[in-house]
Scaffold this active site. Sequence first.
Site, PDB file in Angstrom:
ATOM      1  N   GLU A  11     -12.571   2.371   4.204  1.00 47.24           N
ATOM      2  CA  GLU A  11     -11.674   2.795   5.338  1.00 47.24           C
ATOM      3  C   GLU A  11     -11.563   4.344   5.589  1.00 47.24           C
ATOM      4  O   GLU A  11     -10.680   4.871   5.345  1.00 47.24           O
ATOM      5  CB  GLU A  11     -10.331   2.322   4.917  1.00 47.24           C
ATOM      6  CG  GLU A  11      -9.261   2.319   5.901  1.00 47.24           C
ATOM      7  CD  GLU A  11      -7.862   2.424   5.519  1.00 47.24           C
ATOM      8  OE1 GLU A  11      -7.110   2.012   6.338  1.00 47.24           O
ATOM      9  OE2 GLU A  11      -7.597   2.962   4.543  1.00 47.24           O
ATOM     10  N   GLU A  22       0.948  -1.142  -0.040  1.00 53.16           N
ATOM     11  CA  GLU A  22      -0.053   0.129   0.071  1.00 53.16           C
ATOM     12  C   GLU A  22       0.854   1.233   0.104  1.00 53.16           C
ATOM     13  O   GLU A  22       1.489   1.522   0.971  1.00 53.16           O
ATOM     14  CB  GLU A  22      -0.925  -0.068   1.213  1.00 53.16           C
ATOM     15  CG  GLU A  22      -1.880   1.301   1.227  1.00 53.16           C
ATOM     16  CD  GLU A  22      -2.845   1.343   2.373  1.00 53.16           C
ATOM     17  OE1 GLU A  22      -3.562   2.133   2.228  1.00 53.16           O
ATOM     18  OE2 GLU A  22      -2.486   0.611   3.654  1.00 53.16           O
TER      19      GLU A  22
END
Length: 259
Positions: A239, A141
């Site tokens: 998220e 990520e």
Amino acid sequence: MQVSPKLSPCVEWIFAEEHPAMPDRIRAARAAGYDTVEFHLWRDKDVDAIAESLAETGVKLTGIVVEPRRSIVDPAQHGEFLQAVRESLVTAKTLGSPPLVVASGFTREGVSQQEHVAAAIDALKQAAALAEEAGILLVLEPLNDRVEHPGMFLVSTKLALDIIEAVDSPNLRLLYDVYHSVVMGEDMADVLNGRVHLVAHVQLADTPGRHEPGTGTIDWPATLKALDELGYTGAYGLEYKPTAPALESLERTRATLEG
């Protein structure tokens, strides 16, 4: 009630106000109609109780984080990083074998970009071999260094994809976070074009604030349409930090994403 299987609330934050214990957040998400969720850290939680709640509800995890978090761009931390991967793989097996999220660690002063990248590739090749043996996916990520993560090395989606291609493992893919990418000023179609097959998961939050879609400046129907046209078919991790009670926040989010 059943909602889109593509939406996966991050119960690290969503349902946190209503339910202090993670197993109860998972149950609440299932009661709200979601059959996938994700969260961040696992070492500060009761893994066995979480596993029990997953079995009870049938909910699947779309991701947890490799921890303790160690640098992949600093060879001095590679031993600790690989041990964290090994231990996180064991935990993942207990929790239904969700993908494990890896970030880069911080830029090392006086060290070239080439050296950073070489170190990352070396660490990830070893980690991917462990993941292949375990049958679990690692997802790399890129974060942003402008708001939440000053000093972070890997902030570029293109560079992350270059690293993933260099590692060349079926068990290493990209976690593309729309929020981080927008904060870094990236053009999504440009950075993902031709390589969306390397994207295993996409996370959503609005900017500024990292709150639910619809609270900021991102055009969400256009964003999801673009991802669809690029060929992304996976789940969307919600998220974000909710600005309202969980059920109200999730309903607003669904309405925003559906346009």
